[in-house]
Design a protein around this motif. Structure first.
Motif, PDB file in Angstrom:
ATOM      1  N   VAL A   1       7.404  66.270  39.521  1.00  0.00           N
ATOM      2  CA  VAL A   1       6.989  65.752  38.217  1.00  0.00           C
ATOM      3  C   VAL A   1       7.421  66.703  37.098  1.00  0.00           C
ATOM      4  CG1 VAL A   1       4.970  65.283  36.763  1.00  0.00           C
ATOM      5  CG2 VAL A   1       5.104  64.318  39.055  1.00  0.00           C
ATOM      6  N   SER A   2       7.321  67.995  37.336  1.00  0.00           N
ATOM      7  CA  SER A   2       7.736  68.957  36.311  1.00  0.00           C
ATOM      8  C   SER A   2       9.230  68.852  36.033  1.00  0.00           C
ATOM      9  CB  SER A   2       7.364  70.382  36.729  1.00  0.00           C
ATOM     10  OG  SER A   2       8.179  70.863  37.779  1.00  0.00           O
ATOM     11  N   LEU A   3      10.027  68.595  37.063  1.00  0.00           N
ATOM     12  CA  LEU A   3      11.471  68.425  36.879  1.00  0.00           C
ATOM     13  C   LEU A   3      11.790  67.124  36.156  1.00  0.00           C
ATOM     14  CD1 LEU A   3      12.923  69.664  40.310  1.00  0.00           C
ATOM     15  CD2 LEU A   3      13.091  70.806  38.088  1.00  0.00           C
ATOM     16  N   VAL A   4      11.039  66.088  36.444  1.00  0.00           N
ATOM     17  CA  VAL A   4      11.249  64.811  35.755  1.00  0.00           C
ATOM     18  C   VAL A   4      10.937  64.959  34.264  1.00  0.00           C
ATOM     19  CG1 VAL A   4      10.461  62.417  35.544  1.00  0.00           C
ATOM     20  CG2 VAL A   4      10.806  63.412  37.811  1.00  0.00           C
ATOM     21  N   ARG A   5       9.881  65.662  33.947  1.00  0.00           N
ATOM     22  CA  ARG A   5       9.421  65.767  32.559  1.00  0.00           C
ATOM     23  C   ARG A   5      10.279  66.700  31.696  1.00  0.00           C
ATOM     24  NH1 ARG A   5       2.994  66.011  33.665  1.00  0.00           N
ATOM     25  NH2 ARG A   5       2.496  63.885  33.060  1.00  0.00           N
ATOM     26  N   ASP A   6      10.800  67.758  32.304  1.00  0.00           N
ATOM     27  CA  ASP A   6      11.459  68.817  31.531  1.00  0.00           C
ATOM     28  C   ASP A   6      12.910  68.447  31.220  1.00  0.00           C
ATOM     29  OD1 ASP A   6      12.477  71.125  30.432  1.00  0.00           O
ATOM     30  OD2 ASP A   6      11.555  72.469  31.889  1.00  0.00           O
ATOM     31  N   ASP A   7      13.163  68.020  29.995  1.00  0.00           N
ATOM     32  CA  ASP A   7      14.503  67.575  29.614  1.00  0.00           C
ATOM     33  C   ASP A   7      15.527  68.704  29.559  1.00  0.00           C
ATOM     34  OD1 ASP A   7      13.708  64.929  29.364  1.00  0.00           O
ATOM     35  OD2 ASP A   7      13.151  65.140  27.254  1.00  0.00           O
ATOM     36  N   SER A   8      15.080  69.947  29.633  1.00  0.00           N
ATOM     37  CA  SER A   8      16.015  71.074  29.611  1.00  0.00           C
ATOM     38  C   SER A   8      16.580  71.382  30.989  1.00  0.00           C
ATOM     39  CB  SER A   8      15.321  72.330  29.058  1.00  0.00           C
ATOM     40  OG  SER A   8      14.373  72.842  29.994  1.00  0.00           O
ATOM     41  N   MET A   9      16.049  70.729  32.016  1.00  0.00           N
ATOM     42  CA  MET A   9      16.446  71.036  33.389  1.00  0.00           C
ATOM     43  C   MET A   9      17.473  70.025  33.897  1.00  0.00           C
ATOM     44  SD  MET A   9      14.808  73.718  34.504  1.00  0.00           S
ATOM     45  CE  MET A   9      14.866  73.517  36.289  1.00  0.00           C
ATOM     46  N   PHE A  10      18.666  70.527  34.233  1.00  0.00           N
ATOM     47  CA  PHE A  10      19.693  69.674  34.841  1.00  0.00           C
ATOM     48  C   PHE A  10      20.677  70.550  35.612  1.00  0.00           C
ATOM     49  CE2 PHE A  10      20.653  70.485  30.396  1.00  0.00           C
ATOM     50  CZ  PHE A  10      21.954  70.984  30.408  1.00  0.00           C
ATOM     51  N   GLY A  11      21.094  70.054  36.787  1.00  0.00           N
ATOM     52  CA  GLY A  11      21.997  70.817  37.639  1.00  0.00           C
ATOM     53  C   GLY A  11      21.353  72.054  38.221  1.00  0.00           C
ATOM     54  N   CYS A  12      20.028  72.034  38.360  1.00  0.00           N
ATOM     55  CA  CYS A  12      19.285  73.215  38.807  1.00  0.00           C
ATOM     56  C   CYS A  12      18.503  72.949  40.093  1.00  0.00           C
ATOM     57  CB  CYS A  12      18.307  73.657  37.728  1.00  0.00           C
ATOM     58  SG  CYS A  12      19.073  74.087  36.159  1.00  0.00           S
ATOM     59  N   SER A  13      18.118  74.018  40.751  1.00  0.00           N
ATOM     60  CA  SER A  13      17.238  73.956  41.912  1.00  0.00           C
ATOM     61  C   SER A  13      15.912  74.597  41.551  1.00  0.00           C
ATOM     62  CB  SER A  13      17.830  74.717  43.105  1.00  0.00           C
ATOM     63  OG  SER A  13      19.093  74.216  43.457  1.00  0.00           O
ATOM     64  N   LEU A  14      14.841  74.023  42.071  1.00  0.00           N
ATOM     65  CA  LEU A  14      13.517  74.617  41.904  1.00  0.00           C
ATOM     66  C   LEU A  14      13.021  75.032  43.281  1.00  0.00           C
ATOM     67  CD1 LEU A  14      11.121  75.374  40.149  1.00  0.00           C
ATOM     68  CD2 LEU A  14      10.273  73.033  40.389  1.00  0.00           C
ATOM     69  N   GLU A  15      12.995  76.334  43.510  1.00  0.00           N
ATOM     70  CA  GLU A  15      12.542  76.879  44.783  1.00  0.00           C
ATOM     71  C   GLU A  15      11.020  76.947  44.778  1.00  0.00           C
ATOM     72  OE1 GLU A  15      12.674  81.261  46.788  1.00  0.00           O
ATOM     73  OE2 GLU A  15      14.572  80.489  45.967  1.00  0.00           O
ATOM     74  N   VAL A  16      10.395  76.387  45.811  1.00  0.00           N
ATOM     75  CA  VAL A  16       8.936  76.364  45.879  1.00  0.00           C
ATOM     76  C   VAL A  16       8.480  77.111  47.121  1.00  0.00           C
ATOM     77  CG1 VAL A  16       6.861  74.939  45.919  1.00  0.00           C
ATOM     78  CG2 VAL A  16       8.896  74.135  44.706  1.00  0.00           C
TER      79      VAL A  16
END
Length: 257
Positions: free
Chosen positions: A224-239
């Protein structure tokens, strides 16, 4: 992106990360297409969403098949009139016995589901999203795609492909108004992981379950955080169980890379 009023397709939505993400996006106001081969599990996900006041429909789909993948995406268009979010989440591992002792057909299936289906779904979704001005695609990769994964090298190779594929589509944000990112979890407490542990035990393989394990709902929050954040593209979110870390391979402004 504002999630309320949008429509999304979640693959592997019958359980685990897919179910948690479908429920979370529906809670935020999105209409959901739950895609999976598991009809009973898919029906249960839809029931849970509808019981909470959300909108959802199940589509039985083999994500490796062109017609099935097209049908699940077209369902969002025909049912909800739009496609804004795609979560390419369906995935499997080789399991025990691992590579190279498992039958080659098993290795091939891991590559087909974990990597090729992501490429297929992304390619089919893009023109549909562009009809409504763009969208967001989230691919479920893994920390196994960022670091060596001795327990399942083929799985790691497939997820590594997903990571690189995602990073390579950073330009879509400017070209197509579509942001593509991936989520890279550590070990998550899902039915797939539990089955893998049981199978490993049957083959005399020591448990690789860590003392602290991630819950599917934590991954849904990250999606959901990736969907909402318009500054994020072409990135990975490590959890990890200890927190999140952005892996951003985009070149700095002015770079020739």
């Amino acid at each position: 992106m504002e999630i309320k009023g949008k429509a999304g397709v979640i693959t592997g939505g019958s359980s685990g990360i897919g179910r948690a993400t479908a429920e979370r996006l529906a809670k935020e106001g999105a209409a959901i297409v739950v895609a999976d081969l598991d009809e009973a599990g898919g029906a249960e996900t839809v029931k849970r969403i509808e019981s909470a006041g959300g909108r959802a429909v199940f589509v039985k789909a083999d994500v490796t098949k062109l017609e099935d993948a097209r049908r699940m995406l077209d369902t969002a268009m025909s049912k909800y009139g739009r496609l804004d979010i795609l979560h390419n989440n369906a995935g499997i591992g080789v399991g025990a016995p691992g590579y190279p002792d498992a039958p080659p057909e098993r290795w091939h299936l891991v590559i087909e589901i974990d990597l090729q289906a992501v490429i297929l779904g992304t390619g089919l979704a893009a023109p549909l999203m562009q009809k409504n001005g763009g969208g967001v695609i989230i691919n479920t990769a893994s920390m196994a795609g960022l670091y060596p994964h001795r327990q399942d090298a083929v799985y790691g190779a497939a997820k590594g492909g997903v990571v690189n594929f995602t990073h390579s589509l950073a330009s879509w944000e400017a070209e197509r108004k579509i942001r593509v990112n991936c989520i890279c979890p550590g070990i998550v407490d899902t039915p797939l992981v539990r089955r893998g542990l049981e199978l490993a035990k049957q083959h005399g393989i020591k448990s690789w379950m860590p003392s602290k394990i991630i819950q599917p709902e934590e991954i849904a929050d990250a999606v959901v955080s990736l969907v909402r954040d318009d500054s994020m593209f072409g990135c990975s979110l490590e959890v990890r169980p200890t927190g999140r870390q952005i892996v951003d391979p985009r070149p700095a402004p002015g770079s020739r890379r």
